[in-house]
Design an enzyme around this catalytic site. Sequence first.
Site, PDB file in Angstrom:
ATOM      1  N   HIS A   1       1.933  33.589  39.040  1.00 63.32           N
ATOM      2  CA  HIS A   1       1.157  32.675  38.199  1.00 63.32           C
ATOM      3  C   HIS A   1      -0.011  33.404  37.548  1.00 63.32           C
ATOM      4  O   HIS A   1      -0.250  33.288  36.345  1.00 63.32           O
ATOM      5  CB  HIS A   1       0.647  31.508  39.058  1.00 63.32           C
ATOM      6  CG  HIS A   1      -0.244  30.559  38.319  1.00 63.32           C
ATOM      7  ND1 HIS A   1      -1.620  30.720  38.280  1.00 63.32           N
ATOM      8  CD2 HIS A   1       0.024  29.458  37.570  1.00 63.32           C
ATOM      9  CE1 HIS A   1      -2.148  29.753  37.554  1.00 63.32           C
ATOM     10  NE2 HIS A   1      -1.172  28.975  37.116  1.00 63.32           N
TER      11      HIS A   1
ATOM     12  N   ARG B   1      13.462  31.415  28.017  1.00 61.13           N
ATOM     13  CA  ARG B   1      12.472  31.031  27.002  1.00 61.13           C
ATOM     14  C   ARG B   1      11.938  32.311  26.377  1.00 61.13           C
ATOM     15  O   ARG B   1      12.049  33.392  26.961  1.00 61.13           O
ATOM     16  CB  ARG B   1      11.324  30.231  27.615  1.00 61.13           C
ATOM     17  CG  ARG B   1      10.555  30.975  28.697  1.00 61.13           C
ATOM     18  CD  ARG B   1       9.587  30.061  29.425  1.00 61.13           C
ATOM     19  NE  ARG B   1       8.991  30.710  30.578  1.00 61.13           N
ATOM     20  CZ  ARG B   1       8.389  30.080  31.567  1.00 61.13           C
ATOM     21  NH1 ARG B   1       8.286  28.767  31.534  1.00 61.13           N
ATOM     22  NH2 ARG B   1       7.874  30.737  32.586  1.00 61.13           N
TER      23      ARG B   1
ATOM     24  N   MET C   1       2.414  21.640  35.021  1.00 62.04           N
ATOM     25  CA  MET C   1       2.949  20.341  35.433  1.00 62.04           C
ATOM     26  C   MET C   1       3.788  20.533  36.692  1.00 62.04           C
ATOM     27  O   MET C   1       3.844  21.614  37.256  1.00 62.04           O
ATOM     28  CB  MET C   1       3.732  19.723  34.275  1.00 62.04           C
ATOM     29  CG  MET C   1       2.835  19.304  33.128  1.00 62.04           C
ATOM     30  SD  MET C   1       3.737  18.609  31.740  1.00 62.04           S
ATOM     31  CE  MET C   1       4.571  20.043  31.087  1.00 62.04           C
TER      32      MET C   1
ATOM     33  N   ARG D   1      12.252  18.952  37.218  1.00 60.76           N
ATOM     34  CA  ARG D   1      11.247  19.845  36.625  1.00 60.76           C
ATOM     35  C   ARG D   1      10.729  19.283  35.305  1.00 60.76           C
ATOM     36  O   ARG D   1      11.470  18.668  34.551  1.00 60.76           O
ATOM     37  CB  ARG D   1      11.845  21.231  36.346  1.00 60.76           C
ATOM     38  CG  ARG D   1      12.387  21.964  37.546  1.00 60.76           C
ATOM     39  CD  ARG D   1      13.051  23.268  37.093  1.00 60.76           C
ATOM     40  NE  ARG D   1      13.729  23.972  38.161  1.00 60.76           N
ATOM     41  CZ  ARG D   1      13.209  24.966  38.862  1.00 60.76           C
ATOM     42  NH1 ARG D   1      11.973  25.371  38.594  1.00 60.76           N
ATOM     43  NH2 ARG D   1      13.885  25.575  39.812  1.00 60.76           N
TER      44      ARG D   1
ATOM     45  N   SER E   1     -19.331  29.910  -2.456  1.00 62.27           N
ATOM     46  CA  SER E   1     -18.892  30.260  -1.106  1.00 62.27           C
ATOM     47  C   SER E   1     -19.155  29.045  -0.226  1.00 62.27           C
ATOM     48  O   SER E   1     -20.286  28.553  -0.169  1.00 62.27           O
ATOM     49  CB  SER E   1     -19.671  31.469  -0.587  1.00 62.27           C
ATOM     50  OG  SER E   1     -19.252  31.790   0.725  1.00 62.27           O
TER      51      SER E   1
ATOM     52  N   GLY F   1       3.294  26.385  35.146  1.00 62.83           N
ATOM     53  CA  GLY F   1       2.570  25.921  36.319  1.00 62.83           C
ATOM     54  C   GLY F   1       1.643  24.746  36.098  1.00 62.83           C
ATOM     55  O   GLY F   1       1.009  24.273  37.028  1.00 62.83           O
TER      56      GLY F   1
ATOM     57  N   LYS G   1      12.419  23.664  27.920  1.00 65.72           N
ATOM     58  CA  LYS G   1      13.355  23.960  29.009  1.00 65.72           C
ATOM     59  C   LYS G   1      14.675  23.233  28.794  1.00 65.72           C
ATOM     60  O   LYS G   1      15.760  23.832  28.899  1.00 65.72           O
ATOM     61  CB  LYS G   1      12.732  23.553  30.335  1.00 65.72           C
ATOM     62  CG  LYS G   1      13.482  24.049  31.554  1.00 65.72           C
ATOM     63  CD  LYS G   1      12.693  23.762  32.837  1.00 65.72           C
ATOM     64  CE  LYS G   1      11.407  24.541  32.884  1.00 65.72           C
ATOM     65  NZ  LYS G   1      10.660  24.351  34.142  1.00 65.72           N
TER      66      LYS G   1
ATOM     67  N   TYR H   1     -10.638  34.038  -1.114  1.00 62.78           N
ATOM     68  CA  TYR H   1     -10.828  34.795   0.119  1.00 62.78           C
ATOM     69  C   TYR H   1     -11.379  33.902   1.207  1.00 62.78           C
ATOM     70  O   TYR H   1     -11.935  32.826   0.949  1.00 62.78           O
ATOM     71  CB  TYR H   1     -11.769  35.994  -0.105  1.00 62.78           C
ATOM     72  CG  TYR H   1     -13.220  35.627  -0.362  1.00 62.78           C
ATOM     73  CD1 TYR H   1     -14.106  35.396   0.688  1.00 62.78           C
ATOM     74  CD2 TYR H   1     -13.707  35.506  -1.662  1.00 62.78           C
ATOM     75  CE1 TYR H   1     -15.426  35.053   0.457  1.00 62.78           C
ATOM     76  CE2 TYR H   1     -15.032  35.170  -1.905  1.00 62.78           C
ATOM     77  CZ  TYR H   1     -15.887  34.944  -0.832  1.00 62.78           C
ATOM     78  OH  TYR H   1     -17.197  34.598  -1.063  1.00 62.78           O
TER      79      TYR H   1
ATOM     80  N   CYS I   1     -17.024  30.998   4.054  1.00 63.60           N
ATOM     81  CA  CYS I   1     -17.693  31.955   4.943  1.00 63.60           C
ATOM     82  C   CYS I   1     -18.140  31.327   6.255  1.00 63.60           C
ATOM     83  O   CYS I   1     -18.847  31.962   7.033  1.00 63.60           O
ATOM     84  CB  CYS I   1     -18.880  32.602   4.243  1.00 63.60           C
ATOM     85  SG  CYS I   1     -20.190  31.441   3.805  1.00 63.60           S
TER      86      CYS I   1
END
Length: 888
Positions: free
Chosen positions: A469, A353, A108, A97, A777, A106, A27, A864, A844
Amino acid sequence: MSQKWIYHFNSKKTEGGKDDKNLLGGKGANLAEMSSLGLAVPPGFTVSTEACLDFEKNGGSLSEEIKNEAKKALSLVEELSGKKFGDEKAPLLFSVRSGARVSMPGMMDTVLNLGLNDQSVEGLAAQSSNPRFAWDSYRRFIQMYANVVMGFNTTILESTLEDLKEARGVKEDTELTGEDFRELVQVYKQLILEESGKSFPQDPWQQLWLAIAAVFQSWNNSRAIKYRELNGYNHSWGTAVNVQSMVFGNLGDDSATGVCFTRDPSTGEKRFFGEYLVNAQGEDVVAGIRTPAPINSSSKNDSNNEMATLEELMPKAFAELTGVYKKLEAHYKDMQDIEFTIEADKLYILQTRNGKRTGAAAIQIAVDLVSEKVISKEEALLKMNPEDLNQLLHPRLDPEAKRKIIAKGLPASPGAASGCIVFSSERANHHKENGEKVILVRQETSPEDISGMVASEGILTARGGMTSHAAVVARGMGKPCVAGCNALLIDYKNQTLTINGAVYKELDTLTIDGGTGEVMEGVVSTIEANLSGEFGTFMSWADEVRTLGVRANADNPEDSAVAVNFGAEGIGLCRTEHMFFEPERILAVREMIFADTKDDRQKALDKILPFQKEDFVGIFKALAGKPVNIRLLDPPLHEFLPHTNEEMKELADYLKLELKTVEARAGMLHEFNPMLGHRGCRLAITYPEICRMQTRAIMEAAAICHQDGIKVQPEIMIPLVAIDLELTILKKEVLAEIEKVRSEKGELPEFKVGTMIELPRAAITAGAIAKDADFFSFGTNDLTQTTFGLSRDDAGKFLPDYVGKGLLPEDPFVSLDTEGVGFLVKFACDEGRKVNPNMKLGICGEHGGDPASIDFCHEIGLEYVSCSPYRIPIARLSAAQAVIRRKS
């Protein structure tokens, strides 16, 4: 040089910008950036995250150094505004804030109208010529300050306000007069004194220091901690505090406050979208206390289509807002979530934001921004949080299913969910722990409901708009949400929900569709997700970039087909034991376990063989030539035994044995620590015929497919190897059986034989093991257990404490421990490649679907990763991001 704690943002002096989120919070960084862009941002200053950490270090105390620096910064705001903080005639008021480096909506605390007291409220009334506005602002300040700073339960104050409205015969706060609010302020102060023993503070400086301290303290409130744990954010970051001069949307009918998005946060459609309230403050929009109006015609929905738009009511301010949103989106190169206030027809921008969005919207926005030449493909890939893809991959309501629609609200967060009604977070968590699916039903949600929202399948609220919210948090979680459903009459006391005269109690079932806003009675069936063309386009960009292969963990043809549909390039783990538990198979498996001789055991295995072969044929066909890594039997034999007396009797009858014999055999197979017991390759060493049967089933299935012209790439994996000779012996058994199949069936496809590295000793001696392995693996689930000496099934009771206290950055079963377990994986790779440079290396465990773990796998050069079918797209995107990050 002394430490700097305070950073300005105003038209005269601005320090920092959008890239300083770690220091100024998101912010504060964006307030500085917008000030530098020349936008109408009310002046103020940011107390840095470093000050928050200093505050914690000092035992929850603001240092004099920070206070003195804040006083100097505040004097510049006084100079720019022409008002004086604490002045009785022209008071300068502030909002205080929170602002962490990441958006935590919401979670804090915030205080508005700080600086008012019994004297300055009169000055504000005279200065504005609007006593109602002044006393409304004061009662709001008392209510928020009492809650946030004094820790007062404001339910008492809220009920007093409701009582006053009832006494005056009105429904909305806006219908109360200035005298009503003056009276309410006196009642509020008296209640606070009686309940807390403390008078409401009148010194503005005391108000400011305590408010800053309270916002710092809110970094560690329970809901903020829960939100960080949910999203994997670090508890040590701290929050900044933004002290900003107030502008007033509640000054009268020429004033307003609202929230807008530069594109639709639910769908990603390129349309300016938002809501506003006349004569209100920003918290009113978010809290859902009043139904907000649309800013323009494209923002209209069923609940607000009769209301005047901002464009109609305040055309000058709307035109300015249109220019601002275009400027901000072009500057940030992303969809923006903008908060604004209009005070006496003048527009002010309070925040911007990167807007939270659904997974579908994120894909649409990314593809559109690339086609609009705003960003590159690689920038688009980096903007997407891989976890957000989860929202796109799950079932939706079956359009052919019967449904009884009982109400309709706003489509606040897409997706469909069914579950039992619960009216509180506590009940949601209770029923979730009992394995039940629930829908959280609330008047409106607040930050205190975060744990209940996490536990629920979906959220349904009676109040609130598309920017409430409930809507914002649900979209961030990927949970379906229907908000602002005015037909709901909720009775918390009696735990009932009434809709058009029909009464529903806790644990009655509902279905909600967050894409349409519909609420349905009972459970409505679902179908698999249908991915958009934009999703395919986006994922093709990821595939162009990534170098890491992505396979799936799948144990049957159905899951294998889903995996291929999501882009799997093979099966990285097929757990053969999962095939044994179907009713017609389990008795044959139990017969094998109870066999007294090798011949009897072989007879039982001969019954299992056709089932295994049939499954492998189905999987090979589903993979259509892609590699399939099949793990031989891994669990200890006792897992296949019956556990209830009824099952024991059934088995005894089937085997024609006495019940006591079955019970004795079960007792003999019992192990005190089966995870480290007679399982994996150890079973195959003791009973090699099991290994041979499974090898035969694999290769006979491969032969059938090969003869049908279907390409097959079987990989046979021997689990839980700790000693190189285990693999040497069992590989000989496997190869011997394959040769028998070849002599019977003729030509066979190429195959590989390797092992799963899941024990520290195997990783340490990987060089010796590699001589007999075509591949490694890494089974990081067990490797994490055995490296840490943790039981995955039990560690959940205390691992959150370890993460919360900073002993571990994350749960090591969720994200790979790169220092310990990761070291072993890399060491085994290096040692294995020295002996066998051509060996394949993959992972895996569940970590194969975790973005941070995938980044590590890319870094150490694995070929992989393998994960559950529904995490395949997440892994594909994470693998691409790993490549892009290393370019910059």
